[in-house]
Design a protein around this motif. Structure first.
Motif, PDB file in Angstrom:
ATOM      1  N   CYS A   1      91.226  22.194  28.750  1.00  0.00           N
ATOM      2  CA  CYS A   1      91.879  21.062  29.429  1.00  0.00           C
ATOM      3  C   CYS A   1      93.380  21.303  29.571  1.00  0.00           C
ATOM      4  O   CYS A   1      93.971  21.095  30.629  1.00  0.00           O
TER       5      CYS A   1
ATOM      6  N   SER B   1      96.036  21.962  32.755  1.00  0.00           N
ATOM      7  CA  SER B   1      97.215  21.136  33.012  1.00  0.00           C
ATOM      8  C   SER B   1      98.490  21.979  33.024  1.00  0.00           C
ATOM      9  O   SER B   1      99.320  21.862  33.921  1.00  0.00           O
TER      10      SER B   1
ATOM     11  N   TRP C   1      96.989  13.043  30.325  1.00  0.00           N
ATOM     12  CA  TRP C   1      96.596  14.372  30.811  1.00  0.00           C
ATOM     13  C   TRP C   1      97.084  14.580  32.236  1.00  0.00           C
ATOM     14  O   TRP C   1      96.958  13.674  33.072  1.00  0.00           O
TER      15      TRP C   1
ATOM     16  N   GLU D   1     101.412  15.467  26.533  1.00  0.00           N
ATOM     17  CA  GLU D   1     100.406  14.728  27.289  1.00  0.00           C
ATOM     18  C   GLU D   1      99.512  13.869  26.397  1.00  0.00           C
ATOM     19  O   GLU D   1      98.984  12.861  26.847  1.00  0.00           O
TER      20      GLU D   1
END
Lengths: 675, 371
Positions: B37, B41, B249, B275
């Motif tokens: 993830c 990002s 996120w 985040e």
């Protein structure tokens, strides 16, 4: 195998225990270190959160100032005198252009842009970010703009940028009153900082340097707006977060009449001098023109060294605003009405007092003879005649009897030696000589002979045309003092309060149309008044004003010729100021005198006599021949002709279409007692 | 012993037959998911980069699975020749290695680039554990000194490349074996004193200028905010501005607007903190702690001194990654090139780490054996 056997006999449970202990200690160590890490992160994210959030925002959020549009300036009839004109430049964003070299060459060919400009652009390419626009050519002509606009689709990444620049359509006609704006320099920046205005000027390039542009800088400027943008680490704008539009500066409406201004320029053409016209009813300046003038637009773009040198070295010194500044002019005979007024007020003379003028004036026990301008003298002279004929001897005598102190005290009330308070900064005070003044400035005692010179508006006495016009305004207003000014009204755009309009609408039928959110609000500029002059007897005003009336209306009087045939009823006073010191008995001959030593022609006038609407003061330097009557009075005549136009002014004292006979009748009525 | 082994065999689950330690795998998969993830990002929401990282993870998981099938005592058998080959490779790097970014770490094998120091992260603990486990625990001083020499050779060779991060990890993997083997506290204390006495010598004679600069920057990053201090300042801003809940996120401004350098590799923790905030960080630290706990549990329950020491050392070395990386990113430690394990973008270190976990899983799941 031996080794293995040895291992077998090892104490496994003791070893396992030892390892377990060590592993546990290690685990405690790990826990401790994790707590240390956690504590540190807690410190950053919770205890110092605000500090880092601020720093994070200041990284990404930039406030881009947006300059407000400068207020426009109009004359009293809403003719635009100062506007903001779009200046076009062609710019290139390098990263949006595929073949930079080819594009630049083609665009340059299309618009006929010089090789140097192209090379300059290539040079600046290296030091600039590739997403920031770079200027190829500024101040494009309309033809170039049109040419490029048609071909724009061929050049992605190349575009035309418009910027507003101040422009004065009347150029040199308004420079001395409106002034001009120019690039903010280091000196201005310091001044703005001292006044805490730096933030408001963040996007502003130009600032008022002279005249009204300087005096009303704050009003004209407006309030800066802001574009709040998010940028990345390269400074590229990612998006706009917020926009606060700038508040434009207020528009100014002036008391000036540009047509009168044009007349003044035409009347003064080829001469050095100045004209000021005031509306005595409110102190509004109708015209103020100083010749020669210069083009203020030159300074807006940054004046070239050559142009500036030309202006500076010009023998006629166009930079001097002769209406309000410079060294001023000796008022000469134009102040005789005021001296007569002083004589009346102080009880030295009455309207009936007569003196004999043999053509000269001599103080008792002094060799020196003061000559009248008329060699053989005026004979018997009373107050009215002294003004009509501008008799010097009368005023030598009056000045002598009044003494300098009483003269100075009264003249100061009329504003001589003081700022009038007009709304430009270039004004100088002139000089009203007095015993104290001479002691302070020259460290010399006052001589009686100098008092005599003051009696005919000479000596150290120096006035600006504006001061003269103001003094006459005070005279025609019979002591009321209205501070002269150029600003008539300001206009601004004001956002209308929605709730207020809603409540207004409830009483009216709904039109269904959305009311505009903004409206123009015009505010008249307040008229400033000073403490009035009060005389012992109010009729003294009329006596002196009548004298000035005769000076224009009576045939043979000094200003008569200039106003023959005028449709309005004017009054005035001439003056001729010596600029050279003549030896005793020496004859003045203009043609034989060096130009800079020749006499100045002066004239003050007002009209209509009964209810004055306009006061004019004229000063012309170093006239070839004649005095105020023949040189300066015609200028005032032209100004007034323009002002009144075809207007018919009904007057008790003068028939509008039949002036001579009516005037003479009037004179007979008034002068019988005196002569 | 035989009976217990037999009992064990009886209750073996499918996972054990596959030689997978489920709790450990769960922890690893959580980290990998988070890592995927945050790489997406940090990489400017690049799908490409996420796919590459997923592939790296797949390869790493496969390597772990493969190595878990190998009975751990095989390593003991092969410890000496593998160690010697490793040293030879390091020496050849010294002479034939490719210089990339100012350091000589890589061997060009024609088909691929190979980094011998990565393999040494596994070989050194195996070798030291092999050596120490031959003798009774606690280890005698003589053997400790010998073990030190054993780990010092590769450490110095790698430090000379220079690769401070890796040499630090390799040295600590050896030291952990010695510590777990029960080196006396007196000795540990003495070594600590000796090390602190050694520090000025290190500073004056052994450290390169750029390394000294890193330490100076660490001590006062604001001194050169746009130069050497830039990384750490931007990193602290990213972490600090995350707050309790984080910016969300893909919403981290420091990373998305590229103020944070090396955001998908060494500084990925800063992106994570920005985040996901302190809540996310707490979760992350707990997952790391759980993995370390499980690793130490497996080590304590291992049958043999060699496997105990090896599993313990690998587990603690894994934690050194975590501590050094987070410590450096949050300004506790000077900047040393150590990735955040299983989260930072990159294949090499992930494969090495997962190979280590493969060994630990092997130790945990292989049939109890008789020596």
């Amino acid at each position: 195998m031996r080794k293995n056997k040895r291992v077998v006999i090892r104490n496994h449970s003791a070893e396992a225990n030892l390892f377990a202990r060590r592993a546990f200690i290690a685990f405690l160590g790990v826990c401790t270190l994790i707590l240390i890490l956690f504590n540190n992160i807690y410190e950053l994210e919770i205890s110092s959160y605000e500090k880092y959030q601020t720093r994070s925002n200041s990284n990404r959020i930039k406030l881009l100032p947006v300059a407000p549009n400068r207020g426009l300036i109009y004359d009293r009839n809403n003719v635009l005198l100062a506007e903001n004109k779009a200046i076009y430049s062609i710019e290139i964003i390098p990263e949006q252009v595929k073949d930079l070299e080819k594009t630049i060459t083609e665009v340059s060919e299309l618009l006929d842009i010089s090789k140097e400009k192209q090379e300059k652009l290539f040079k600046s390419l290296r030091s600039k970010r590739r997403f920031k626009p770079i200027e190829l050519q500024s101040r494009l002509s309309e033809q170039q703009v049109a040419m490029f606009s048609v071909n724009q689709h061929k050049f992605p990444g190349v575009f035309i940028d418009a910027r507003l620049k101040r422009y004065y359509p009347f150029a040199d006609l308004t420079t001395h009153s409106i002034g001009y704006v120019a690039r903010i320099n280091g000196h201005d920046a310091i001044m703005l900082e001292e006044q805490n205005k730096t933030e408001n000027y963040a996007a502003t390039r130009n600032i008022g340097k002279l005249g009204l542009e300087k005096y009303y800088q704050d009003i004209l400027h407006g309030t800066v707006g802001h574009q709040e943008v998010e940028v990345n680490n390269q400074g590229r704008i990612i998006r706009t977060l917020d926009f606060t539009p700038p508040i434009p500066g207020k528009d100014l409406t002036l008391t000036l009449d540009i047509e009168l201004q044009m007349i003044a320029k035409r009347a003064l053409s080829g001469k050095r001098g100045a004209v000021v016209a005031i509306d005595p009813r409110d102190g509004g300046v109708l015209a103020m023109y100083s010749n020669p003038s210069y083009n203020g637009n030159l300074f807006v773009h940054g004046i070239s060294t050559r142009d500036y040198k030309n202006i500076l070295s010009s023998r006629n010194r166009p930079l001097i605003n002769r209406t309000v500044s410079g060294s001023g002019y000796p008022p000469a005979s134009t102040i005789k009405p005021l001296l007569a007024l002083t004589g009346l007020e102080e009880g030295i003379i009455t309207p009936e007092t007569e003196i004999y003028d043999p053509g000269f004036y001599q103080l008792k026990g002094v060799e020196n003879k003061r000559r009248d301008w008329k060699k053989w003298g005026h004979g018997k002279v009373n107050l009215t005649k002294s003004l009509e004929q501008s008799c010097n001897v009368y005023y030598y005598d009056l000045a002598y009897k009044l003494g300098i102190t009483r003269i100075a005290r009264m003249m100061e009330k009329f504003g001589f030696g003081e700022h009038t308070g007009i709304d430009i900064y270039e004004e100088s005070r002139g000089i009203m000589p007095s015993v104290e003044w001479k002691r302070a400035r020259k460290n010399r005692p006052w001589y009686t002979g100098e008092t005599l010179s003051v009696g005919i508006g000479q000596s150290y006495w120096s006035v600006t045309p504006l001061q003269l016009a103001q003094a006459v305004s005070i005279l025609v207003n019979k002591g009321q003092i209205k501070v002269p000014h150029l600003l008539k009204a300001t206009t601004e755009v004001i956002a209308v309060d929605q709730s207020a309009t809603d409540s207004d609408n409830t009483n009216e039928p709904q039109t269904g149309e959305q009311l505009p959110q903004q409206k123009l609000v015009t505010k008249a500029h307040p008229i400033d008044e000073k403490r009035p002059i009060v005389l012992k007897d109010a009729k003294y005003w009329d006596i002196v004003l009548d004298g000035m009336h005769n000076t224009v209306q009576k045939p043979g009087a000094t200003a008569h010729k200039a106003f023959i045939g005028s449709k309005y009823d004017a009054a005035g006073k001439t003056g001729s100021a010596q600029t050279a010191n003549l030896a005793q008995d020496q004859e003045y001959d203009a043609e034989a005198t060096q130009e800079s030593q020749r006499d100045n022609a002066m004239f003050v006038a007002f009209a209509p006599f009964e209810h004055p609407e306009i006061v004019v003061a004229v000063a012309i330097e170093n006239v070839a021949k004649g005095g105020g009557g023949s040189n300066a009075a015609p200028v005032a005549r032209q100004m007034m002709d323009q002002y009144f136009g075809d207007r018919v002014i009904v007057s008790k004292t003068k028939h509008p279409l039949h002036d001579n006979t009516y005037g003479e009748q009037y004179l007979e009525n008034n002068t019988t007692g005196n002569n | 012993m035989r009976s217990t082994g037999h009992d064990q065999q009886k209750t073996r689950t499918l996972w054990q037959k596959l030689h997978i330690d489920l709790p450990l795998l769960a922890g690893i998969l959580i980290l990998m998911t988070l890592g995927l993830c945050i790489v997406y990002s940090a990489g400017g929401q690049s799908v490409d980069m996420a796919i590459k990282q997923a592939r790296n993870m797949g390869i790493a998981l496969f390597v772990m699975f493969a190595i878990a099938q190998i009975p751990p005592l095989v390593y003991r058998k092969w410890a000496v020749p593998v160690f010697i080959i490793g040293i030879l490779l390091l020496v050849s790097v010294m002479f034939f290695g490719q210089v990339i970014n100012g350091s000589r770490r890589w061997l060009n094998l024609g088909v691929a680039m190979f980094q011998p120091s990565e393999v040494m992260k596994l070989i050194v603990p195996i070798a030291v554990a092999w050596y120490v486990s031959q003798f009774d625990l606690p280890t005698k001083l003589v053997h400790i000194i010998a073990a030190f020499i054993l780990l010092l050779i590769p450490t110095l060779l790698i430090a000379k490349q220079p690769d401070l991060g890796t040499s630090l990890l390799i040295a600590s993997s050896g030291i952990f074996v010695i510590f777990l083997a029960g080196a006396s506290w007196k000795l540990i204390g003495g070594c600590a004193i000796l090390a602190s006495a050694f520090a000025p010598i290190l500073w004056l004679f052994l450290m390169k200028d750029y390394q000294k600069q890193r330490v100076l920057t660490f001590l006062n990053p604001e001194q050169d905010p746009l130069g050497s201090g830039y990384h750490i300042i931007q990193s602290k801003i990213a972490i600090g501005s995350g707050g309790l809940h984080g910016k969300g996120w893909l919403q981290g401004t420091q990373s998305q607007l590229e103020f944070l350098p090396e955001r998908h590799t060494d500084f990925i923790f800063a992106v994570f903190s920005e985040e996901f905030g302190l809540m996310g960080v707490t979760l992350l630290l707990l997952v790391y702690l759980a993995i370390v706990m499980r690793g130490l549990w497996i080590a304590s329950n291992a049958q043999h001194a060699f496997t105990k020491l090896l599993a313990g050392s690998l587990t603690l070395t894994f934690f050194v990654y975590v501590f050094v990386n987070i410590g450096m990113v949050s300004g506790l430690l000077p900047v040393v090139g150590v990735p955040l394990p299983l989260v930072s973008y990159g294949g090499t270190s992930m494969v090495t780490l997962m190979a280590g976990f493969g060994i630990i899983m092997a130790i945990s799941t292989h049939r109890r054996f008789i020596m």
